[in-house]
Design a protein around this motif. Structure first.
Motif, PDB file in Angstrom:
ATOM      1  N   GLY A  73       0.960  -1.035   0.122  1.00 40.66           N
ATOM      2  CA  GLY A  73      -0.340   0.175   0.121  1.00 40.66           C
ATOM      3  C   GLY A  73       0.844   1.420  -0.128  1.00 40.66           C
ATOM      4  N   ALA A  74       2.271   1.573   0.738  1.00 41.01           N
ATOM      5  CA  ALA A  74       3.049   2.329   0.933  1.00 41.01           C
ATOM      6  C   ALA A  74       3.625   2.729  -0.519  1.00 41.01           C
ATOM      7  CB  ALA A  74       3.892   2.383   1.448  1.00 41.01           C
ATOM      8  N   VAL A  75       3.897   1.858  -1.187  1.00 45.54           N
ATOM      9  CA  VAL A  75       4.256   1.820  -2.759  1.00 45.54           C
ATOM     10  C   VAL A  75       3.725   1.867  -3.270  1.00 45.54           C
ATOM     11  CG1 VAL A  75       5.102   0.412  -4.691  1.00 45.54           C
ATOM     12  CG2 VAL A  75       6.439  -0.010  -2.279  1.00 45.54           C
ATOM     13  N   TYR A  76       2.432   1.900  -3.177  1.00 45.02           N
ATOM     14  CA  TYR A  76       1.198   1.979  -3.780  1.00 45.02           C
ATOM     15  C   TYR A  76       1.193   3.763  -4.282  1.00 45.02           C
ATOM     16  CZ  TYR A  76      -3.588   2.583  -6.385  1.00 45.02           C
ATOM     17  OH  TYR A  76      -4.261   3.035  -7.595  1.00 45.02           O
ATOM     18  N   LEU A  77       1.225   4.501  -3.111  1.00 44.82           N
ATOM     19  CA  LEU A  77       0.231   5.868  -2.396  1.00 44.82           C
ATOM     20  C   LEU A  77       1.449   6.522  -3.150  1.00 44.82           C
ATOM     21  CD1 LEU A  77      -1.280   5.284   1.074  1.00 44.82           C
ATOM     22  CD2 LEU A  77      -1.731   5.842  -1.094  1.00 44.82           C
ATOM     23  N   GLY A  78       3.199   5.867  -2.975  1.00 44.06           N
ATOM     24  CA  GLY A  78       4.246   6.632  -3.203  1.00 44.06           C
ATOM     25  C   GLY A  78       4.016   7.474  -4.415  1.00 44.06           C
ATOM     26  N   TYR A  79       3.629   5.266  -5.341  1.00 43.84           N
ATOM     27  CA  TYR A  79       3.301   6.376  -6.740  1.00 43.84           C
ATOM     28  C   TYR A  79       1.889   7.420  -7.174  1.00 43.84           C
ATOM     29  CZ  TYR A  79       1.760   4.944 -11.385  1.00 43.84           C
ATOM     30  OH  TYR A  79       1.558   5.055 -13.115  1.00 43.84           O
ATOM     31  N   LEU A  80       1.190   7.138  -6.711  1.00 49.61           N
ATOM     32  CA  LEU A  80      -0.020   8.217  -7.018  1.00 49.61           C
ATOM     33  C   LEU A  80       1.118   9.447  -6.313  1.00 49.61           C
ATOM     34  CD1 LEU A  80      -2.756   7.149  -5.503  1.00 49.61           C
ATOM     35  CD2 LEU A  80      -2.279   6.779  -7.465  1.00 49.61           C
ATOM     36  N   ALA A  81       1.927   9.569  -5.678  1.00 48.27           N
ATOM     37  CA  ALA A  81       2.195  10.957  -4.883  1.00 48.27           C
ATOM     38  C   ALA A  81       3.425  11.261  -6.049  1.00 48.27           C
ATOM     39  CB  ALA A  81       3.195  10.885  -3.594  1.00 48.27           C
ATOM     40  N   TRP A  82       3.784  10.683  -6.850  1.00 45.27           N
ATOM     41  CA  TRP A  82       5.169  10.845  -7.933  1.00 45.27           C
ATOM     42  C   TRP A  82       4.698  11.186  -9.042  1.00 45.27           C
ATOM     43  CZ3 TRP A  82       9.832  12.590  -9.538  1.00 45.27           C
ATOM     44  CH2 TRP A  82       9.748  12.600 -10.262  1.00 45.27           C
ATOM     45  N   SER A  83       3.197  10.324  -9.342  1.00 44.19           N
ATOM     46  CA  SER A  83       2.287  11.041 -10.809  1.00 44.19           C
ATOM     47  C   SER A  83       2.158  12.316 -10.526  1.00 44.19           C
ATOM     48  CB  SER A  83       1.253  10.058 -10.967  1.00 44.19           C
ATOM     49  OG  SER A  83       1.802   9.024 -11.285  1.00 44.19           O
ATOM     50  N   ALA A  84       2.048  13.144  -9.626  1.00 44.95           N
ATOM     51  CA  ALA A  84       1.243  14.261  -9.109  1.00 44.95           C
ATOM     52  C   ALA A  84       2.242  15.134  -9.132  1.00 44.95           C
ATOM     53  CB  ALA A  84      -0.011  14.682  -7.967  1.00 44.95           C
ATOM     54  N   LEU A  85       3.698  15.286  -8.079  1.00 49.87           N
ATOM     55  CA  LEU A  85       4.603  16.344  -8.677  1.00 49.87           C
ATOM     56  C   LEU A  85       5.872  15.509  -9.575  1.00 49.87           C
ATOM     57  CD1 LEU A  85       5.195  15.061  -4.685  1.00 49.87           C
ATOM     58  CD2 LEU A  85       3.950  16.677  -4.953  1.00 49.87           C
TER      59      LEU A  85
END
Length: 215
Positions: A80-92
Motif C-alpha cells: 500500500g505504501a508503494v502504491y501511494l508513493g506512486y500516486l504521489a510521484w505521479s502528482a509531483l
C-alpha cells in the motif's frame, strides 16, 4: 450496545481519512470530471460495496489471520505504501497532471465503472488499515456482542465515507472549472495532493502497529 465515545472516535477517524487524498478520491474525481456525475455516482456504488466487503470479512476474523501471519500484514502495508508513493510521484513529477484537470479519457460502461470503483477500494491501503487496526480499538468487549459492535462501528465509517465522497463527486466538475480558470491554483492543488499522498505513504511504511483481534 455501542459506546458513544466509540461512535465519535470512528466517525472522526473516518472523516480524517476520507478527506486525505487517496485512490478512492482520485478515481471518483477523475471519472466525475471526464464522464459526469452519473459516472461518479456509479463508481461510488462500487466503492460502497468494497466497504461492505471489508466490514464483513474483518468482523468474520480477517484480523486473526493477520495476527497469525504478521508477515502478510506487513506485506499488505508495504504494498500500500508503494502504491501511494506512486500516486504521489505521479502528482509531483515534472509534467504531472492535477486530478481536477480535465483529460481526454475514453468513457467506460456502467459495469466497468462499478467494478473499478470496487477494486479501487478493495486495494486501497488506507481502508484496509482502518478496518484491520483502527476500528477494533474502539470495541468494548465487556459491553455487548463484539461482532454486532464491529458491524455498527463499521457502518458509521461507511456512512461518513460515502457522504463525503458523494459530495466530492457532485462538486468535482465545479471545482475543476474553478481551478481551470486559475492555472496557478491548479498547480498548487497538485502539489498539495502529491505531498499528502507522499506523507501518507511514508507513515504507512514506518507504521509498526498490528491488527487487533476482536474478543
Amino acid at each position: 450496545m455501542v459506546e458513544t465515545s466509540g461512535v465519535i472516535g470512528v466517525a472522526l477517524v473516518a472523516l480524517g481519512m476520507v478527506l486525505t487524498p487517496g485512490p478512492n478520491m482520485i478515481y471518483l474525481v477523475s471519472r466525475s470530471i471526464t464522464q459526469g456525475r452519473r459516472a461518479g455516482v456509479i463508481s461510488l456504488g462500487g466503492v460502497a460495496v468494497g466497504f461492505l466487503v471489508y466490514l464483513v470479512v474483518t468482523n468474520l476474523g480477517l484480523s486473526v489471520v493477520f495476527i497469525a501471519v504478521p508477515e502478510l500484514y506487513v506485506a499488505v502495508k508495504l504494498a500500500g505504501a508503494v502504491y501511494l508513493g506512486y500516486l504521489a510521484w505521479s502528482a509531483l513529477k515534472p509534467g504531472g497532471i492535477s486530478v481536477f484537470a480535465p483529460q481526454e479519457i475514453p468513457p467506460d460502461p456502467p459495469r466497468k465503472l462499478f467494478t473499478m470503483g470496487l477494486m479501487t477500494n478493495l486495494l486501497n491501503p488506507k481502508i484496509a488499515i482502518m478496518y484491520l487496526s483502527l476500528i477494533p480499538q474502539f470495541l468494548a468487549p465487556e459491553a455487548s456482542n463484539v461482532l454486532l459492535q464491529g458491524i455498527l462501528l463499521g457502518s458509521v465509517q461507511i456512512v461518513v465515507a460515502l457522504t463525503v465522497n458523494l459530495a466530492i463527486v457532485l462538486a468535482a466538475g465545479t471545482i475543476s472549472g474553478f481551478l481551470a480558470r486559475r492555472p496557478s491554483w491548479l498547480k498548487v492543488q497538485r502539489y498539495l495532493m502529491g505531498t499528502a499522498l507522499g506523507a501518507l505513504a511514508v507513515a504507512l511504511a514506518v507504521d509498526t502497529s498490528t491488527p487487533t483481534a476482536p474478543h
